[in-house]
Design a protein around this motif. Structure first.
Motif, PDB file in Angstrom:
ATOM      1  N   ALA A   1      32.702 104.700  36.468  1.00 24.47           N
ATOM      2  CA  ALA A   1      31.554 105.703  37.519  1.00 24.47           C
ATOM      3  C   ALA A   1      31.154 105.005  38.460  1.00 24.47           C
ATOM      4  CB  ALA A   1      30.559 104.673  36.628  1.00 24.47           C
ATOM      5  N   GLU A   2      32.362 104.316  39.209  1.00 27.26           N
ATOM      6  CA  GLU A   2      32.502 104.015  40.699  1.00 27.26           C
ATOM      7  C   GLU A   2      33.152 105.475  41.645  1.00 27.26           C
ATOM      8  OE1 GLU A   2      31.787 103.617  44.079  1.00 27.26           O
ATOM      9  OE2 GLU A   2      31.269 101.561  42.973  1.00 27.26           O
ATOM     10  N   ARG A   3      31.991 106.529  41.956  1.00 26.10           N
ATOM     11  CA  ARG A   3      33.006 107.364  42.455  1.00 26.10           C
ATOM     12  C   ARG A   3      33.150 107.518  43.678  1.00 26.10           C
ATOM     13  NH1 ARG A   3      34.637 108.151  38.368  1.00 26.10           N
ATOM     14  NH2 ARG A   3      34.258 109.746  36.682  1.00 26.10           N
ATOM     15  N   ARG A   4      32.948 105.946  44.294  1.00 29.88           N
ATOM     16  CA  ARG A   4      32.475 106.177  46.352  1.00 29.88           C
ATOM     17  C   ARG A   4      34.349 106.220  46.837  1.00 29.88           C
ATOM     18  NH1 ARG A   4      28.817 101.497  47.772  1.00 29.88           N
ATOM     19  NH2 ARG A   4      30.234 100.803  45.930  1.00 29.88           N
ATOM     20  N   PRO A   5      34.344 106.753  47.492  1.00 27.03           N
ATOM     21  CA  PRO A   5      36.213 106.289  47.706  1.00 27.03           C
ATOM     22  C   PRO A   5      35.599 104.678  48.603  1.00 27.03           C
ATOM     23  CG  PRO A   5      34.548 107.847  49.742  1.00 27.03           C
ATOM     24  CD  PRO A   5      33.948 108.024  48.561  1.00 27.03           C
ATOM     25  N   PHE A   6      37.002 104.209  48.861  1.00 28.16           N
ATOM     26  CA  PHE A   6      37.358 103.291  49.075  1.00 28.16           C
ATOM     27  C   PHE A   6      38.711 103.347  50.945  1.00 28.16           C
ATOM     28  CE2 PHE A   6      39.163  99.194  50.698  1.00 28.16           C
ATOM     29  CZ  PHE A   6      38.296  97.945  50.443  1.00 28.16           C
ATOM     30  N   VAL A   7      37.852 103.353  52.107  1.00 29.94           N
ATOM     31  CA  VAL A   7      38.386 103.550  53.050  1.00 29.94           C
ATOM     32  C   VAL A   7      38.525 102.243  54.076  1.00 29.94           C
ATOM     33  CG1 VAL A   7      38.388 104.955  55.248  1.00 29.94           C
ATOM     34  CG2 VAL A   7      36.848 105.810  52.765  1.00 29.94           C
ATOM     35  N   VAL A   8      39.775 102.202  54.498  1.00 27.41           N
ATOM     36  CA  VAL A   8      39.913 100.860  55.584  1.00 27.41           C
ATOM     37  C   VAL A   8      39.679 102.037  56.716  1.00 27.41           C
ATOM     38  CG1 VAL A   8      41.916  99.318  56.819  1.00 27.41           C
ATOM     39  CG2 VAL A   8      40.975  99.707  53.743  1.00 27.41           C
ATOM     40  N   LEU A   9      39.212 101.175  57.636  1.00 24.84           N
ATOM     41  CA  LEU A   9      39.118 102.092  59.342  1.00 24.84           C
ATOM     42  C   LEU A   9      39.683 100.970  60.436  1.00 24.84           C
ATOM     43  CD1 LEU A   9      35.347 103.162  59.110  1.00 24.84           C
ATOM     44  CD2 LEU A   9      37.533 103.758  58.018  1.00 24.84           C
ATOM     45  N   THR A  10      40.282 101.669  61.329  1.00 30.91           N
ATOM     46  CA  THR A  10      40.905 101.294  62.350  1.00 30.91           C
ATOM     47  C   THR A  10      40.662 101.600  63.807  1.00 30.91           C
ATOM     48  OG1 THR A  10      42.984 101.699  62.537  1.00 30.91           O
ATOM     49  CG2 THR A  10      42.474 100.285  60.773  1.00 30.91           C
ATOM     50  N   GLU A  11      40.508 101.350  64.612  1.00 30.40           N
ATOM     51  CA  GLU A  11      40.376 102.108  66.062  1.00 30.40           C
ATOM     52  C   GLU A  11      41.628 103.303  66.292  1.00 30.40           C
ATOM     53  OE1 GLU A  11      38.329 101.201  67.786  1.00 30.40           O
ATOM     54  OE2 GLU A  11      37.246 100.275  66.944  1.00 30.40           O
ATOM     55  N   ASP A  12      42.346 103.279  65.478  1.00 27.16           N
ATOM     56  CA  ASP A  12      43.427 104.857  65.117  1.00 27.16           C
ATOM     57  C   ASP A  12      43.189 105.171  64.316  1.00 27.16           C
ATOM     58  OD1 ASP A  12      45.469 103.220  67.303  1.00 27.16           O
ATOM     59  OD2 ASP A  12      45.192 101.491  66.049  1.00 27.16           O
ATOM     60  N   GLY A  13      42.715 105.132  63.340  1.00 27.07           N
ATOM     61  CA  GLY A  13      42.147 106.208  62.098  1.00 27.07           C
ATOM     62  C   GLY A  13      41.756 105.184  60.928  1.00 27.07           C
ATOM     63  N   SER A  14      41.447 106.650  59.931  1.00 28.70           N
ATOM     64  CA  SER A  14      41.200 106.086  58.295  1.00 28.70           C
ATOM     65  C   SER A  14      42.516 105.440  56.767  1.00 28.70           C
ATOM     66  CB  SER A  14      39.945 106.762  57.525  1.00 28.70           C
ATOM     67  OG  SER A  14      40.552 107.996  57.586  1.00 28.70           O
ATOM     68  N   LEU A  15      42.056 104.943  56.452  1.00 28.17           N
ATOM     69  CA  LEU A  15      42.997 104.583  55.266  1.00 28.17           C
ATOM     70  C   LEU A  15      42.280 104.963  53.970  1.00 28.17           C
ATOM     71  CD1 LEU A  15      45.294 102.429  57.268  1.00 28.17           C
ATOM     72  CD2 LEU A  15      45.910 104.409  56.830  1.00 28.17           C
ATOM     73  N   ARG A  16      42.642 105.835  53.172  1.00 30.75           N
ATOM     74  CA  ARG A  16      41.732 106.121  52.232  1.00 30.75           C
ATOM     75  C   ARG A  16      42.326 106.507  50.987  1.00 30.75           C
ATOM     76  NH1 ARG A  16      40.990 111.416  52.410  1.00 30.75           N
ATOM     77  NH2 ARG A  16      41.864 112.005  50.903  1.00 30.75           N
ATOM     78  N   ALA A  17      42.259 105.078  50.264  1.00 30.60           N
ATOM     79  CA  ALA A  17      42.823 104.663  48.558  1.00 30.60           C
ATOM     80  C   ALA A  17      42.676 105.562  48.213  1.00 30.60           C
ATOM     81  CB  ALA A  17      42.446 103.399  48.092  1.00 30.60           C
ATOM     82  N   LEU A  18      44.387 106.029  47.343  1.00 34.77           N
ATOM     83  CA  LEU A  18      44.008 106.901  46.084  1.00 34.77           C
ATOM     84  C   LEU A  18      44.411 106.223  45.082  1.00 34.77           C
ATOM     85  CD1 LEU A  18      45.791 109.851  48.140  1.00 34.77           C
ATOM     86  CD2 LEU A  18      43.550 109.541  47.694  1.00 34.77           C
ATOM     87  N   GLY A  19      43.773 104.981  44.401  1.00 31.72           N
ATOM     88  CA  GLY A  19      43.515 103.984  43.308  1.00 31.72           C
ATOM     89  C   GLY A  19      44.783 103.244  43.845  1.00 31.72           C
ATOM     90  N   THR A  20      44.920 102.254  44.587  1.00 30.66           N
ATOM     91  CA  THR A  20      46.489 101.673  45.162  1.00 30.66           C
ATOM     92  C   THR A  20      46.255 100.584  45.489  1.00 30.66           C
ATOM     93  OG1 THR A  20      47.651 102.034  46.510  1.00 30.66           O
ATOM     94  CG2 THR A  20      46.004 102.629  47.284  1.00 30.66           C
ATOM     95  N   ARG A  21      47.068  99.673  45.705  1.00 26.23           N
ATOM     96  CA  ARG A  21      47.576  98.427  46.717  1.00 26.23           C
ATOM     97  C   ARG A  21      47.980  99.058  47.666  1.00 26.23           C
ATOM     98  NH1 ARG A  21      51.085  95.651  41.843  1.00 26.23           N
ATOM     99  NH2 ARG A  21      51.587  93.880  44.532  1.00 26.23           N
ATOM    100  N   PHE A  22      47.570  98.592  48.483  1.00 27.28           N
ATOM    101  CA  PHE A  22      48.619  98.814  50.536  1.00 27.28           C
ATOM    102  C   PHE A  22      48.032  97.569  51.496  1.00 27.28           C
ATOM    103  CE2 PHE A  22      44.295 100.727  49.830  1.00 27.28           C
ATOM    104  CZ  PHE A  22      44.038 100.504  51.381  1.00 27.28           C
ATOM    105  N   THR A  23      49.363  97.537  52.323  1.00 28.44           N
ATOM    106  CA  THR A  23      48.984  96.965  53.364  1.00 28.44           C
ATOM    107  C   THR A  23      48.159  97.569  54.497  1.00 28.44           C
ATOM    108  OG1 THR A  23      50.821  96.395  53.824  1.00 28.44           O
ATOM    109  CG2 THR A  23      50.353  94.886  52.400  1.00 28.44           C
ATOM    110  N   VAL A  24      47.677  97.116  55.539  1.00 31.56           N
ATOM    111  CA  VAL A  24      47.027  97.678  56.532  1.00 31.56           C
ATOM    112  C   VAL A  24      47.239  96.635  58.390  1.00 31.56           C
ATOM    113  CG1 VAL A  24      45.701  98.441  58.054  1.00 31.56           C
ATOM    114  CG2 VAL A  24      46.070  98.799  55.549  1.00 31.56           C
ATOM    115  N   ARG A  25      48.115  96.274  58.944  1.00 33.12           N
ATOM    116  CA  ARG A  25      47.886  96.341  59.957  1.00 33.12           C
ATOM    117  C   ARG A  25      48.141  96.456  61.341  1.00 33.12           C
ATOM    118  NH1 ARG A  25      54.136  94.128  59.782  1.00 33.12           N
ATOM    119  NH2 ARG A  25      55.088  95.927  60.773  1.00 33.12           N
ATOM    120  N   ARG A  26      47.249  95.670  61.870  1.00 32.96           N
ATOM    121  CA  ARG A  26      46.629  96.513  63.277  1.00 32.96           C
ATOM    122  C   ARG A  26      47.049  95.165  64.818  1.00 32.96           C
ATOM    123  NH1 ARG A  26      43.433  98.034  67.934  1.00 32.96           N
ATOM    124  NH2 ARG A  26      44.215 100.083  68.627  1.00 32.96           N
ATOM    125  N   TRP A  27      47.999  94.823  65.064  1.00 31.62           N
ATOM    126  CA  TRP A  27      49.001  93.406  66.124  1.00 31.62           C
ATOM    127  C   TRP A  27      49.320  94.802  67.356  1.00 31.62           C
ATOM    128  CZ3 TRP A  27      47.883  89.676  64.005  1.00 31.62           C
ATOM    129  CH2 TRP A  27      47.675  89.124  62.485  1.00 31.62           C
TER     130      TRP A  27
END
Length: 354
Positions: free
Chosen positions: A176-202
């Motif tokens: 029933a979960e309909r809210r999108p999952f988003v990773v936010l950084t100073e450079d933008g946003s990354l919205r998961a589309l049912g997924t596995r991923f890595t995000v880095r900001r070094w």
């Protein structure tokens, strides 16, 4: 503030006014002339509201980090208390002594645990990796020297990556979960589309300079997708999918992208971008200078490379839990030797001729 996997009441930041009040109580305690009435007043304040008790526990958590880094008494208060609340010193010498103690403590602490991350919801120190299970059962893996804030609202599930690297495994436990999952950084946003991923900001590594220190470029956000896809948007676009964004790019499994300067550009993400979750650093024909910069994030103290060998190419797998062994492995892979000035100051230099 950080807490054990699975989350507790201590995992959420307290209101700034409450934190400021807690620091005021800590300062009064540190003066050494508290009375039984003062102790009772503090106990009453802590018991008056759950936020008060949580703030007091969070300050104790910061105390532990400062103690590990040998910071002097009062360093936490001097670091966190807003300037308008810092009282004039009664004795100029005491102020100077405290300032020196705080400066030294901050330098030591920052190398172990970045000071700017101390109040993040979840964070890792140098050489530490953590796994966090969010309320929706999404799993986060935090790499070394990383920090995130969790921002779940009525409209979206979001984490703000303040620094470092996170691997995300989104949950599908609740259909029933309909809210999108988003990773936010100073450079933008990354919205998961049912997924596995890595995000880095070094900060991005460059070739070592003439002093052997690793230069750093401006930070950029890099995403590598290992399953399904991610919708990447630069900072000048709204994170919400309902808002149109011409610059949005879909990053599919096996691909990567870099968010920088208002753009989303393809990035050749390595196939083992998330190997650090298992304590390994996998490198494929990368310059020694870049490899050393990556190892340095997992090691307290200075780790540098002589510019004469910084361009040597390295391929292999290195252990992150034991950087001493990783350095020895590098000496077998390329013609370099490890020079230990002290335990905390290490350089890789050209191997001496036999």
């Amino acid at each position: 503030m950080g807490g054990p996997p699975g989350g507790t009441g201590d995992d959420h930041p307290v209101p700034p006014a409450v934190l400021e009040a807690a620091i005021g109580w800590q300062l009064r305690q540190g003066e050494g002339d508290t009375s039984p009435a003062d102790a009772q007043a503090l106990a009453d304040w802590v018991a008056a509201h759950p936020d008060h008790a949580r703030a007091w526990r969070q300050l104790g958590d910061i105390d532990q980090h400062l103690a590990r880094a040998a910071a002097g008494p009062g360093a936490r208060a001097a670091l966190l208390l807003p300037p308008r609340r810092r009282r004039p010193a009664r004795v100029a010498g005491a102020v100077l002594g405290l300032a020196l103690a705080v400066a030294c403590g901050v330098l030591v602490l920052d190398r172990y645990q970045p000071v700017g991350q101390l109040l993040s919801d979840h964070r890792t120190a140098t050489g530490e990796r953590r796994t966090i299970v969010l309320p929706d059962q999404t799993v986060l893996h935090l790499n070394t020297r990383s920090a995130v804030n969790v921002v779940f609202s009525q409209d979206q599930r979001a984490i703000h990556l303040r620094a470092g690297e996170v691997a995300v495994e989104t949950s599908h436990a609740d259909p029933a979960e309909r809210r999108p999952f988003v990773v936010l950084t100073e450079d933008g946003s990354l919205r998961a589309l049912g997924t596995r991923f890595t995000v880095r900001r070094w900060p991005r590594a460059h070739t070592a300079g003439s002093d052997g220190a690793q230069g750093r470029g401006a930070p950029a956000t890099e995403v590598a997708v290992t399953q399904s896809a991610v919708a990447a948007r630069p900072a000048n676009c709204a994170a919400a999918a309902s808002e149109p964004c011409a610059a949005e790019r879909i990053v599919s499994a096996g691909q990567g992208a870099r968010l920088e300067g208002g753009w989303v550009d393809p990035w050749a993400a390595p196939p083992d971008a998330d190997a650090w979750k298992d304590g390994m650093l996998v490198v494929d024909n990368q310059p020694l200078g870049e490899v050393v910069a990556m190892l340095a994030r997992h090691r307290v103290g200075h780790l540098g490379v002589d510019p004469r060998v910084a361009g040597l190419r390295v391929t292999g797998t290195l252990p992150l839990a034991d950087t001493d062994q990783a350095l020895l492995a590098l000496t077998a892979a390329v013609p370099v030797e490890v020079v230990w000035t002290t335990r905390w100051w290490v350089m890789l230099k050209p191997r001496a001729a036999p």
